[in-house]
Design a protein around this motif. Structure first.
Motif, PDB file in Angstrom:
ATOM      1  N   ARG A 166       0.845  -1.185   0.000  1.00  0.00           N
ATOM      2  CA  ARG A 166       0.000   0.000   0.000  1.00  0.00           C
ATOM      3  C   ARG A 166       0.885   1.241   0.000  1.00  0.00           C
ATOM      4  O   ARG A 166       1.797   1.361   0.827  1.00  0.00           O
ATOM      5  CB  ARG A 166      -0.887   0.028   1.253  1.00  0.00           C
ATOM      6  N   ILE A 198       0.207   5.311   0.195  1.00  0.00           N
ATOM      7  CA  ILE A 198      -0.809   6.340   0.412  1.00  0.00           C
ATOM      8  C   ILE A 198      -0.115   7.685   0.509  1.00  0.00           C
ATOM      9  O   ILE A 198       0.832   7.863   1.287  1.00  0.00           O
ATOM     10  CB  ILE A 198      -1.622   6.059   1.691  1.00  0.00           C
ATOM     11  N   SER A 232       0.715  10.105  -7.766  1.00  0.00           N
ATOM     12  CA  SER A 232       0.090   8.952  -7.134  1.00  0.00           C
ATOM     13  C   SER A 232      -0.712   8.138  -8.135  1.00  0.00           C
ATOM     14  O   SER A 232      -0.656   6.900  -8.141  1.00  0.00           O
ATOM     15  CB  SER A 232      -0.820   9.403  -5.989  1.00  0.00           C
ATOM     16  N   VAL A 233      -1.452   8.818  -9.000  1.00  0.00           N
ATOM     17  CA  VAL A 233      -2.232   8.113 -10.023  1.00  0.00           C
ATOM     18  C   VAL A 233      -1.300   7.463 -11.044  1.00  0.00           C
ATOM     19  O   VAL A 233      -1.514   6.320 -11.467  1.00  0.00           O
ATOM     20  CB  VAL A 233      -3.220   9.077 -10.704  1.00  0.00           C
ATOM     21  N   ALA A 284      -0.006   4.329  -9.599  1.00  0.00           N
ATOM     22  CA  ALA A 284      -1.018   3.271  -9.624  1.00  0.00           C
ATOM     23  C   ALA A 284      -1.035   2.565 -10.976  1.00  0.00           C
ATOM     24  O   ALA A 284      -1.136   1.331 -11.055  1.00  0.00           O
ATOM     25  CB  ALA A 284      -2.394   3.850  -9.305  1.00  0.00           C
ATOM     26  N   THR A 286      -1.269  -1.025  -4.356  1.00  0.00           N
ATOM     27  CA  THR A 286      -2.127   0.081  -4.754  1.00  0.00           C
ATOM     28  C   THR A 286      -1.496   1.410  -4.356  1.00  0.00           C
ATOM     29  O   THR A 286      -0.693   1.482  -3.428  1.00  0.00           O
ATOM     30  CB  THR A 286      -3.521  -0.027  -4.111  1.00  0.00           C
ATOM     31  N   ASN A 314      -2.807   5.456  -3.690  1.00  0.00           N
ATOM     32  CA  ASN A 314      -3.966   6.332  -3.549  1.00  0.00           C
ATOM     33  C   ASN A 314      -3.591   7.618  -2.814  1.00  0.00           C
ATOM     34  O   ASN A 314      -2.546   7.699  -2.166  1.00  0.00           O
ATOM     35  CB  ASN A 314      -5.074   5.623  -2.775  1.00  0.00           C
ATOM     36  N   LEU A 345      -7.503   2.645   3.530  1.00  0.00           N
ATOM     37  CA  LEU A 345      -6.720   2.377   2.318  1.00  0.00           C
ATOM     38  C   LEU A 345      -5.573   1.412   2.567  1.00  0.00           C
ATOM     39  O   LEU A 345      -5.115   0.748   1.639  1.00  0.00           O
ATOM     40  CB  LEU A 345      -6.190   3.689   1.739  1.00  0.00           C
ATOM     41  N   VAL A 385      -9.365  -0.527  -4.580  1.00  0.00           N
ATOM     42  CA  VAL A 385      -9.241   0.935  -4.666  1.00  0.00           C
ATOM     43  C   VAL A 385      -7.812   1.274  -5.045  1.00  0.00           C
ATOM     44  O   VAL A 385      -6.881   1.005  -4.283  1.00  0.00           O
ATOM     45  CB  VAL A 385      -9.600   1.609  -3.324  1.00  0.00           C
ATOM     46  N   SER A 386      -7.615   1.847  -6.218  1.00  0.00           N
ATOM     47  CA  SER A 386      -6.278   2.271  -6.641  1.00  0.00           C
ATOM     48  C   SER A 386      -6.393   3.429  -7.616  1.00  0.00           C
ATOM     49  O   SER A 386      -7.346   3.500  -8.404  1.00  0.00           O
ATOM     50  CB  SER A 386      -5.521   1.107  -7.305  1.00  0.00           C
ATOM     51  N   ALA A 421      -7.038   6.397  -6.725  1.00  0.00           N
ATOM     52  CA  ALA A 421      -8.161   7.211  -6.260  1.00  0.00           C
ATOM     53  C   ALA A 421      -7.685   8.390  -5.422  1.00  0.00           C
ATOM     54  O   ALA A 421      -6.601   8.370  -4.837  1.00  0.00           O
ATOM     55  CB  ALA A 421      -9.128   6.360  -5.438  1.00  0.00           C
TER      56      ALA A 421
END
Length: 265
Positions: free
Chosen positions: A136, A138, A166-167, A170, A179, A181, A242, A250-251, A253
């Motif tokens: 993860r 974040i 960040s996007v 991903a 992921t 996010n 997250l 969820v990624s 996002a």
């Protein structure tokens, strides 16, 4: 509710105070081993000790993420105790300079501290997540990335860069089990903000009682659907979700936790 992160290892940058500390405490409360990063060794050690005294597991990593050497030191300390499953990129600085006085060097300095520091930790932590087949990442962004104001242009721009990278990350991590996010806070109450509000109240005729000052400041500065400032724990709650396997789908996002300050579809 079990967020299923017990036994995971989480590196939270900028965790020696404020929002980062709230995130570290909440993750530790759910059973994760938290690596508390900070530049101030005394404060980072104190947060680490507080978590341990509360029954959690915590380690410390000291270093200045605005330099390669500092990032190396933090990554080495974080990985010394084992693989890192969760990276929360939170560390950064704020500048209140505006267009007339934010010189190109100010832009460069802030971009390095607020954006390149994130990249440094991604490059040092994410490769070993790929070996785990799960992870993860974040990033803490902000509403000014989405709706910038005329003030603090260089700060606005660094938040937008955080959202963008960040996007992109991903997309790069497609089908790896990792992921990436963004949690995008609104205006968050802390002791420094509270002190500023009290000092500014006479100038803006916000009253004399603290609750009244806070409410009227929200109406004037950050009107939102809740009518109040946010709390660090409310941002930490979104981060906690997250980090969990419950957020496997969820990624890429951006989760806004701003009371409805930013109004877009």
């Amino acid at each position: 509710m079990d967020f299923q992160i017990s036994g995971k290892r989480a590196l939270v940058t900028g965790a020696s105070s404020g929002l980062g500390e709230a995130i570290a405490r909440m993750l530790a409360g759910e059973g994760a081993t938290v690596i508390v990063h900070g530049r101030n060794e005394q404060r980072a050690n104190q947060v680490t000790e507080n978590i341990i005294q509360a029954g959690g597991k915590a380690e410390v990593a000291i270093g200045d993420l605005s330099t390669d050497e500092g990032a190396d030191a933090v990554a080495a300390a974080a990985l010394q105790g084992g693989a890192v499953d969760i990276l929360v990129n939170n560390a950064g600085v704020v500048s209140h300079k505006n267009w007339p006085d934010a010189m190109p060097d100010d832009w460069m300095e802030l971009y390095n501290a607020n954006v390149v520091s994130y990249v440094r930790m991604i490059r040092r932590i994410v490769p070993q997540m790929k070996e785990l087949g799960w992870g993860r990442v974040i990033h803490i962004g902000g509403g000014l990335a989405i709706q910038p104001i005329k003030e603090q242009p260089h700060y606005n721009a660094t938040l937008a860069a955080r959202h963008n990278l960040s996007v992109s990350l991903a997309r790069q991590l497609k089908e790896t089990g990792i992921t990436s996010n963004v949690v995008s806070p609104g205006a968050i109450m802390n002791p420094m903000v509270e002190e500023w509000l009290v000092n500014a109240a006479p100038k803006f005729s916000w009253g004399t009682e603290l609750d009244e000052i806070k409410y009227r400041a929200v109406q004037d500065l950050i009107p939102n659907d809740t009518g109040r400032f946010g709390l660090p724990e409310e941002i930490a709650g979104a981060v906690l979700y997250l980090t969990s396997p419950l957020a496997n789908y969820v990624s890429g996002a951006v989760i806004r936790v701003d009371g409805g300050t930013i109004r877009n579809l």
